[in-house]
Scaffold this motif. Structure first.
Motif, mmCIF file in Angstrom:
data_model
loop_
_atom_site.group_PDB
_atom_site.id
_atom_site.type_symbol
_atom_site.label_atom_id
_atom_site.label_comp_id
_atom_site.label_asym_id
_atom_site.label_seq_id
_atom_site.Cartn_x
_atom_site.Cartn_y
_atom_site.Cartn_z
ATOM 1 N N GLY A 194 7.017 21.214 -4.386
ATOM 2 C CA GLY A 194 6.684 21.093 -5.801
ATOM 3 C C GLY A 194 6.175 19.723 -6.213
ATOM 4 N N ASP A 195 6.057 18.820 -5.254
ATOM 5 C CA ASP A 195 5.555 17.480 -5.598
ATOM 6 C C ASP A 195 4.131 17.553 -6.140
ATOM 7 O OD1 ASP A 195 7.716 15.895 -5.091
ATOM 8 O OD2 ASP A 195 7.061 15.226 -3.104
ATOM 9 N N THR A 196 3.874 16.786 -7.170
ATOM 10 C CA THR A 196 2.511 16.522 -7.642
ATOM 11 C C THR A 196 2.197 15.088 -7.251
ATOM 12 O OG1 THR A 196 3.233 15.635 -9.775
ATOM 13 C CG2 THR A 196 2.863 18.031 -9.636
ATOM 14 N N PRO A 197 0.920 14.680 -7.295
ATOM 15 C CA PRO A 197 0.605 13.276 -6.986
ATOM 16 C C PRO A 197 1.388 12.298 -7.865
ATOM 17 C CG PRO A 197 -1.408 14.579 -6.974
ATOM 18 C CD PRO A 197 -0.317 15.483 -7.462
ATOM 19 N N GLU A 198 1.575 12.657 -9.124
ATOM 20 C CA GLU A 198 2.282 11.763 -10.056
ATOM 21 C C GLU A 198 3.766 11.636 -9.701
ATOM 22 O OE1 GLU A 198 -1.404 13.178 -11.915
ATOM 23 O OE2 GLU A 198 0.250 14.243 -10.956
ATOM 24 N N ILE A 199 4.380 12.759 -9.369
ATOM 25 C CA ILE A 199 5.801 12.740 -8.993
ATOM 26 C C ILE A 199 5.991 11.960 -7.694
ATOM 27 C CG2 ILE A 199 7.708 14.193 -8.156
ATOM 28 C CD1 ILE A 199 6.716 16.359 -10.124
ATOM 29 N N LEU A 200 5.100 12.209 -6.745
ATOM 30 C CA LEU A 200 5.189 11.527 -5.452
ATOM 31 C C LEU A 200 4.947 10.028 -5.612
ATOM 32 C CD1 LEU A 200 5.612 11.736 -2.429
ATOM 33 C CD2 LEU A 200 3.172 12.290 -2.187
ATOM 34 N N GLN A 201 3.993 9.668 -6.438
ATOM 35 C CA GLN A 201 3.705 8.253 -6.686
ATOM 36 C C GLN A 201 4.955 7.525 -7.194
ATOM 37 O OE1 GLN A 201 1.243 7.149 -10.152
ATOM 38 N NE2 GLN A 201 0.023 5.900 -8.754
ATOM 39 N N HIS A 261 0.860 -1.199 0.000
ATOM 40 C CA HIS A 261 0.000 0.000 0.000
ATOM 41 C C HIS A 261 0.890 1.241 0.000
ATOM 42 C CE1 HIS A 261 -3.582 2.404 0.662
ATOM 43 N NE2 HIS A 261 -2.884 3.090 1.543
ATOM 44 N N PRO A 262 0.576 2.246 -0.841
ATOM 45 C CA PRO A 262 1.471 3.399 -1.009
ATOM 46 C C PRO A 262 1.305 4.509 0.027
ATOM 47 C CG PRO A 262 -0.332 3.578 -2.554
ATOM 48 C CD PRO A 262 -0.525 2.273 -1.819
ATOM 49 N N SER A 263 1.256 4.123 1.301
ATOM 50 C CA SER A 263 1.304 5.103 2.388
ATOM 51 C C SER A 263 1.785 4.381 3.637
ATOM 52 C CB SER A 263 -0.079 5.729 2.651
ATOM 53 O OG SER A 263 -0.919 4.826 3.358
ATOM 54 N N GLU A 312 -4.199 12.882 -1.288
ATOM 55 C CA GLU A 312 -4.607 13.156 0.092
ATOM 56 C C GLU A 312 -3.407 13.497 0.972
ATOM 57 O OE1 GLU A 312 -7.611 13.454 1.267
ATOM 58 O OE2 GLU A 312 -8.714 12.812 -0.507
ATOM 59 N N ALA A 313 -2.289 12.814 0.749
ATOM 60 C CA ALA A 313 -1.082 13.117 1.530
ATOM 61 C C ALA A 313 -0.626 14.554 1.276
ATOM 62 C CB ALA A 313 0.025 12.129 1.188
ATOM 63 N N LEU A 314 -0.640 14.961 0.012
ATOM 64 C CA LEU A 314 -0.228 16.327 -0.323
ATOM 65 C C LEU A 314 -1.236 17.345 0.202
ATOM 66 C CD1 LEU A 314 1.080 15.758 -3.962
ATOM 67 C CD2 LEU A 314 2.449 16.216 -1.913
ATOM 68 N N ASN A 315 -2.519 17.041 0.098
ATOM 69 C CA ASN A 315 -3.548 17.952 0.592
ATOM 70 C C ASN A 315 -3.444 18.160 2.104
ATOM 71 O OD1 ASN A 315 -4.638 18.325 -1.952
ATOM 72 N ND2 ASN A 315 -6.254 16.797 -1.695
ATOM 73 N N ARG A 316 -3.037 17.095 2.809
ATOM 74 C CA ARG A 316 -2.932 17.190 4.276
ATOM 75 C C ARG A 316 -1.655 17.891 4.706
ATOM 76 N NH1 ARG A 316 -2.830 18.462 8.442
ATOM 77 N NH2 ARG A 316 -3.502 17.543 10.428
ATOM 78 N N GLY A 317 -0.696 17.941 3.789
ATOM 79 C CA GLY A 317 0.541 18.644 4.099
ATOM 80 C C GLY A 317 1.531 17.852 4.935
ATOM 81 N N VAL A 318 1.414 16.536 4.915
ATOM 82 C CA VAL A 318 2.386 15.742 5.667
ATOM 83 C C VAL A 318 3.768 15.894 5.033
ATOM 84 C CG1 VAL A 318 0.678 14.075 6.486
ATOM 85 C CG2 VAL A 318 1.875 13.630 4.340
ATOM 86 N N LYS A 319 4.795 15.739 5.836
ATOM 87 C CA LYS A 319 6.169 15.907 5.359
ATOM 88 C C LYS A 319 6.814 14.580 4.970
ATOM 89 C CE LYS A 319 5.704 20.242 6.209
ATOM 90 N NZ LYS A 319 5.374 21.132 5.068
ATOM 91 N N VAL A 320 6.217 13.501 5.457
ATOM 92 C CA VAL A 320 6.743 12.162 5.183
ATOM 93 C C VAL A 320 5.588 11.243 4.806
ATOM 94 C CG1 VAL A 320 7.900 10.146 6.178
ATOM 95 C CG2 VAL A 320 8.662 12.436 6.793
#
Length: 208
Positions: free
Chosen positions: A166-173, A110-112, A130-138
């Motif tokens: 600058g992360d997008t969901p695609e970059i983070l994925q 699972h990717p979290s 959701e991770a980016l929207n919440r602003g988590v750092k890790v």
């Protein structure tokens, strides 16, 4: 030597990570003997064939009732003497019969970092959005056993990945796959095949 079946639906990048790890000798006492796809057009099937791994296609829409489908998948894997089932982007729900038949023998990635951003509806890019929207750092990835609670089974391994400006969901994925998923999934599979995972009270103990 334990027989491993990998269940797929799409491109099969996690399957490829497992195949590469196997080819490097990193999956000890286990071998990928079967790849099962819910999608006859999944590129993952090509990855399997390119590595001389047997394949099967079993589609949900070919069965009138969910229980019939669940039974068919269960019996297929039993007939192949499968010891471990790995879910690698398998987009079809598995039922009670299957989960019961392979209790503590189904590994999912699972990717979290569970229990964050997990559960029903949390898959693919939505997890990273959701991770980016919440602003988590890790964030990161979790390899875990599957039970009847979505993403609720015993955790085997977790690996953290830093979120960058600058992360997008695609970059983070992509970063989570490369830095976490593709590393811990083969490790979890090897630990299982080496009988180094003890499950008790929905938690795992990893033996040295």
């Amino acid at each position: 030597m334990k027989n491993i079946a990998v269940l797929v639906s799409g491109g099969g990048t996690n399957l490829q990570a497992l195949i590469d790890a196997q080819n490097r000798g990193e999956i000890k006492n286990g071998k990928i003997s079967l790849v099962v796809s819910s999608n006859p057009n999944a590129y993952a099937l090509e990855r399997a064939k390119n590595n001389s791994i047997a394949t099967e296609v079993i589609r949900r829409k070919d069965y009138d009732e969910f229980d019939e489908y669940d039974s068919a998948v269960t019996e297929l894997l039993k007939s192949k003497d499968v010891d471990l089932v790995v879910l690698a982007g398998f987009m079809t729900i598995l039922g009670k019969q299957f989960i019961s038949a392979f209790e503590n023998r189904i590994i999912n990635i699972h990717p979290s970092l569970i229990p964050s951003f997990c559960g029903e509806g949390y898959y693919g890019l939505r997890v990273h959005e959701e991770a980016l929207n919440r602003g988590v750092k890790v964030t990161g990835a979790t390899a875990h056993f599957v039970n009847e609670v979505c993403d609720g089974g015993p955790i085997i391994i977790q690996k953290a990945v830093e979120i960058q400006n600058g992360d997008t969901p695609e970059i983070l994925q992509k970063r989570v796959m490369e830095q976490a998923e593709w590393k811990i999934l083969p490790r979890a599979v090897s630990l299982f095949c080496e009988d180094k995972i003890i499950v008790k009270d929905n938690k795992t103990e990893i033996l040295d």
